[in-house]
Design an enzyme around this catalytic site. Structure first.
Site, PDB file in Angstrom:
ATOM      1  CG  ASP A 432      -1.501   1.253   1.614  1.00 33.39           C
ATOM      2  OD1 ASP A 432      -2.225   1.750   0.751  1.00 33.39           O
ATOM      3  OD2 ASP A 432      -1.298   1.758   2.718  1.00 33.39           O
ATOM      4  CG  ASP A 628      -1.657   2.309   6.557  1.00 39.16           C
ATOM      5  OD1 ASP A 628      -2.626   1.654   6.158  1.00 39.16           O
ATOM      6  OD2 ASP A 628      -1.460   3.494   6.273  1.00 39.16           O
TER       7      ASP A 628
HETATM    8  P1  ADP Z   1      -3.709   4.606  -0.295  1.00 44.52           P
HETATM    9  O1  ADP Z   1      -4.297   3.525  -1.119  1.00 44.52           O
HETATM   10  O2  ADP Z   1      -2.523   5.236  -0.949  1.00 44.52           O
HETATM   11  O3  ADP Z   1      -3.463   4.210   1.114  1.00 44.52           O
HETATM   12  P2  ADP Z   1      -6.329   5.759   0.261  1.00 44.52           P
HETATM   13  O4  ADP Z   1      -7.000   4.521  -0.218  1.00 44.52           O
HETATM   14  O5  ADP Z   1      -6.401   6.076   1.699  1.00 44.52           O
HETATM   15  O6  ADP Z   1      -4.808   5.794  -0.230  1.00 44.52           O
HETATM   16  O7  ADP Z   1      -6.923   6.985  -0.528  1.00 44.52           O
HETATM   17  C1  ADP Z   1      -6.907   7.050  -1.952  1.00 44.52           C
HETATM   18  C2  ADP Z   1      -7.193   8.431  -2.428  1.00 44.52           C
HETATM   19  O8  ADP Z   1      -8.500   8.822  -2.043  1.00 44.52           O
HETATM   20  C3  ADP Z   1      -6.284   9.508  -1.858  1.00 44.52           C
HETATM   21  O9  ADP Z   1      -5.123   9.652  -2.636  1.00 44.52           O
HETATM   22  C4  ADP Z   1      -7.171  10.741  -1.953  1.00 44.52           C
HETATM   23  O10 ADP Z   1      -7.107  11.274  -3.239  1.00 44.52           O
HETATM   24  C5  ADP Z   1      -8.560  10.208  -1.725  1.00 44.52           C
HETATM   25  N1  ADP Z   1      -9.046  10.348  -0.350  1.00 44.52           N
HETATM   26  C6  ADP Z   1      -9.449   9.387   0.474  1.00 44.52           C
HETATM   27  N2  ADP Z   1      -9.872   9.866   1.660  1.00 44.52           N
HETATM   28  C7  ADP Z   1      -9.712  11.190   1.594  1.00 44.52           C
HETATM   29  C8  ADP Z   1      -9.967  12.289   2.496  1.00 44.52           C
HETATM   30  N3  ADP Z   1     -10.474  12.095   3.710  1.00 44.52           N
HETATM   31  N4  ADP Z   1      -9.672  13.509   2.084  1.00 44.52           N
HETATM   32  C9  ADP Z   1      -9.188  13.728   0.854  1.00 44.52           C
HETATM   33  N5  ADP Z   1      -8.933  12.765  -0.030  1.00 44.52           N
HETATM   34  C10 ADP Z   1      -9.195  11.511   0.311  1.00 44.52           C
HETATM   35 MG    MG Z   2      -3.156   3.460   3.305  1.00 39.19          MG
END
Ligand code: ADP
Ligand code: MG
Length: 756
Positions: A432, A628
């Protein structure tokens, strides 16, 4: 609710015992599962009514494995030391009794002068009677444990290795006794005595068990070290001033004074003061962590140079440390798929050996040269002794104990022992991004308002939504806004964004697809160029919409963890391909992947698409997913091995198979290397144990005798058998010093700096 029964038991000495103990418990109505651990000498069973503790205790007793101690889940394992002491005393007594006999008899065989001397002084018959008395004492004293345990197991038609030793030594002793007192019953030429063989077997096997018990005691060192981290008292701030209280008397909410350099008594939050705390014993991370008011601290970690006041948030079994100890204990008792094969083999091994020994005796009697009876006895006893499947039984559990213990030292917790084997077979590691490869502490770098809006408006609208969100991006935005306006109706779309209603208008923050402004030409064209540029630099850009219009975009930079590139390099070196699966936009993901040397990128993945991506990777072999642990649960569960990166408090992560206590992604490479080393160690042990039996049983049976007059003496058999288990345990102990193959690459310069 199923209950768990845990106890240390006596008398488990060989692999076949494991299955017998488990069978004895599982047969009881209400027992759903039982796991015995030969290396730890312990058993665990899950049960529901009608089964109860008494029934379990009785079943174990009836099966010949009485419970020596019921143990709480996180108790130290110190029985091995006691057992080693007892065995050592037995060995010394046996050796003292056996040595004179050995000198009399072997000396007589080797040096003719000794033979004559015995003949002239005490006389050969007196010498035999003397040997009878001494060896009789050795068998009745230190050697009686083999008979007390072995004979009942024979009666139950479930012979164990004690039965083999009892039969082997008993046969030599009885035969020699007849030869001494009633030689007329035996054919001429077969009236030799084998007292020394019986005695030496007992002494050597006791010696072997002593060494084994000592070495096994060391395999539990990791748990003992963890238990030792728990302080015994705490300084509690009470109405009457400071008061020293035993740990067991602490309550949640107690305020505790932690002096400089002191071990923190239990889990809590800092209420006063700030200090650097050494958490290496929990996370494996050597650098002390700064703790200030409001920060969580973990019991067992060591306070630095300043005083801290903390409020206890968890005590006793509920603490992180207890959780870790339980986890390590469970993992150490786990059965690998490899083990079920061993169990199946050893279950029929002892009966098979008895059959081979009987056959050996019969063949020798039928076709052996005179004095056939004596040779038949020697060969039969040698087979019984050499074939004890002791090393075989120790091969897997000792390696698992030492391997998982070493892992715990390094901050790698195997929640399930099986993960040890699965992890070693991994072909692809998928990471991730946020919080795993990156710090997960992004900072806002740019705010891009559309025409007619200003930066403050964009940030404040975004902040109105993000106050409700746990996402790292939310925290970055909130650090830039002092007073977020009050919104309501908050909703989150994991992996996409979040929304809330502000002054009757819906505000959304998140990906382009989520705010659904990508296709509209409301100023997006003007932003597009800048957004692309920022993403190419590895920034994460989120859009903010107010009502039906785009208000602007916010860019955040989340620095890559310093050891992330080294981690990817180390995985490559192990022949594993590395992927990144993220909800972030493609250009951002690609920029970071390129920087880290990652092979495959799956961007813009919603949580269930992360699962699909993992399933796709599975076509080229087993896949590990590293997350994470917060919103990655489905992916962690879908992968063959799920690794959660988390600090102390994330121990509760339920879906992961492995927990990496420090946030360092290199822990993944280390966990993989250690699992491979452990499996290799198990293979060596099994190869050694099986090979030894397969090679030496025919030699013991005497197949070389017709060609070279070579017959393995029962004493050599006993020596080899004792050595083989010691060799296995010693080999497993090598894992205690296992060190990750350290690559000389220093932490690479950070390409993505966080602007101040
Ligand atoms: P990763 O897969 O890298 O851990 P997430 O799945 O948490 O990332 O989030 C993916 C995308 O969704 C982020 O890059 C962002 O663009 C958007 N996103 C998710 N939650 C939020 C939030 N609370 N505020 C702003 N953007 C968000
Ligand atoms: Mg994450």
């Amino acid at each position: 609710m199923a209950e768990v029964f845990r106890a240390d038991i006596d008398g488990m000495h060989c692999a076949s015992c494991v299955k017998r103990v488990e069978d004895a418990l599982v047969r009881l109505p209400g027992v759903t599962a039982a796991r015995a651990n030969l290396a730890a000498g312990s058993v665990e069973a899950d049960f529901v009514a009608p089964a109860d503790k008494d029934a379990l205790l009785k079943a174990l007793e009836d099966a010949g494995y009485p419970v020596s101690e019921e143990v709480p889940s996180d108790a130290p394992v110190n029985r091995q030391a006691e057992e080693a002491d007892r065995l050592r005393r037995d060995t010394i007594v046996a050796a003292a009794l056996v040595l004179p006999v050995f000198l009399l008899e072997m000396g007589g065989h080797l040096i003719p002068a000794v033979h004559h001397l015995v003949g002239q002084t005490i006389g050969h018959q007196t010498s035999r009677v003397l040997q009878f008395l001494l060896i009789g004492a050795a068998l009745a004293g230190p050697g009686r444990q083999f008979f007390f345990k072995g004979i009942p197991s024979l009666m139950r038609r479930a012979p164990d290795m004690n039965a083999l030793v009892a039969l082997g030594t008993g046969a030599s002793f009885l035969y020699s006794t007849v030869a001494t007192f009633a030689p007329a019953l035996l054919p001429v030429g077969a009236r030799g005595v084998y007292f020394e063989a019986a005695g030496v077997i007992v002494a050597l096997i006791l010696l072997g068990r002593t060494l084994e018990a000592r070495a096994k005691g060391r395999t539990g060192a990791a748990i003992r070290a963890l238990v030792g981290l728990r302080p015994s008292v705490a300084m509690v701030v009470s109405a009457g001033g400071l008061e020293e209280r035993p740990i067991a008397a602490l309550k949640v909410g107690d305020v505790i004074q932690v002096r400089p350099g002191e071990r923190i008594a239990t889990d809590g939050v800092v209420t006063e003061g700030s200090a650097f705390v050494d958490e290496s014993m929990i996370t494996g991370e050597p650098v002390p962590v700064e703790k200030a008011e409001g920060d969580p601290v973990t019991g067992g970690t060591v306070n630095g140079a300043a005083a801290l006041t903390i409020r206890a948030t968890a005590i006793g079994e509920a603490t992180v440390l207890s959780g870790i100890i339980r986890m390590v204990r469970d993992a150490q008792g786990a059965k690998l798929p490899i083990q079920s094969l061993v169990d199946r083999v050893t279950a029929w091994f002892v009966p098979a050996v008895l059959a081979v020994a009987a056959l050996t005796v019969l063949v020798w009697l039928a076709v052996g040269p005179a004095p056939a009876l004596g040779l038949a006895l020697v060969a039969g006893v040698s087979v019984l002794i050499i074939a004890c499947p002791c090393a075989m039984g120790l091969a897997t559990p000792t390696s698992i104990m030492v391997g998982t213990g070493r892992a715990a030292d390094l901050g790698i917790l195997f929640r399930k022992g099986e993960a040890l084997q699965k992890l070693s077979e991994i072909k692809t590691v998928a990471f991730d991004k946020t919080g795993t490869l990156t710090e997960g502490r992004p900072e806002v770098t740019d705010v891009l308002p559309v025409e007619g809006r200003n930066e403050a408006e964009v940030l404040s609208a975004a902040a109105a939504v993000e106050v409700f969100s746990e996402h790292p991006i939310a925290r970055a935005i909130l650090r830039r806004v002092l007073d977020a306006p009050k919104a309501e109706g908050f909703q989150t779309a994991p992996g996409s964004g979040a929304e809330a209603v502000l002054d009757g208008v819906k505000v959304r923050v998140g990906t382009g697809a989520f705010v659904a402004v990508a296709e509209r030409e409301i100023g997006i064209a003007a932003l597009e160029e800048q957004v692309e540029r920022l993403r190419a630099e590895g920034r994460t850009v989120v859009f903010v919409s107010v009502g039906d219009t785009l208000a602007g975009a916010v860019a955040v930079a989340d620095p890559v963890k310093p050891r992330a590139r080294a981690a990817v390099g180390a995985l490559h070196e192990m022949g594993v391909s590395v992927a990144m699966v993220t909800g972030d936009a493609a250009p951002t993901a690609r920029a970071i992947a390129r920087d880290l040397g990652i092979d495959h990128v799956v961007p813009e993945a919603l949580p269930d698409e992360k699962v699909a991506a993992i399933e796709a990777f599975k076509t080229s072999g087993p896949v590990a997913f590293v997350g994470d642990g917060i919103n990655d649960a489905p992916a962690l569960a879908a992968a063959d091995t799920g690794l959660a990166i988390g600090t102390g408090t994330d121990v509760a992560i339920e879906t992961a198979d492995v927990v990496l206590m420090s946030g360092d992604p290199e822990g993944v490479a280390r966990a993989l290397a250690l699992s491979r080393a452990t499996i290799r160690n198990i293979r060596q042990n099994l190869g050694w144990a099986f090979g030894y039996n397969v090679l030496l049983i025919p030699v013991a049976a005497g197949i070389f005798y017709p060609f070279f007059e070579l017959l393995l003496s029962p004493m050599l058999a006993a020596g080899a058998m004792a050595l083989s288990s010691v060799a296995v345990v010693t080999n497993a102990l090598r894992l205690r010093r296992w060190g990750a193959p350290t690559k000389g690459s220093p932490p690479e310069p950070e390409l993505q700096e966080v602007p101040a």
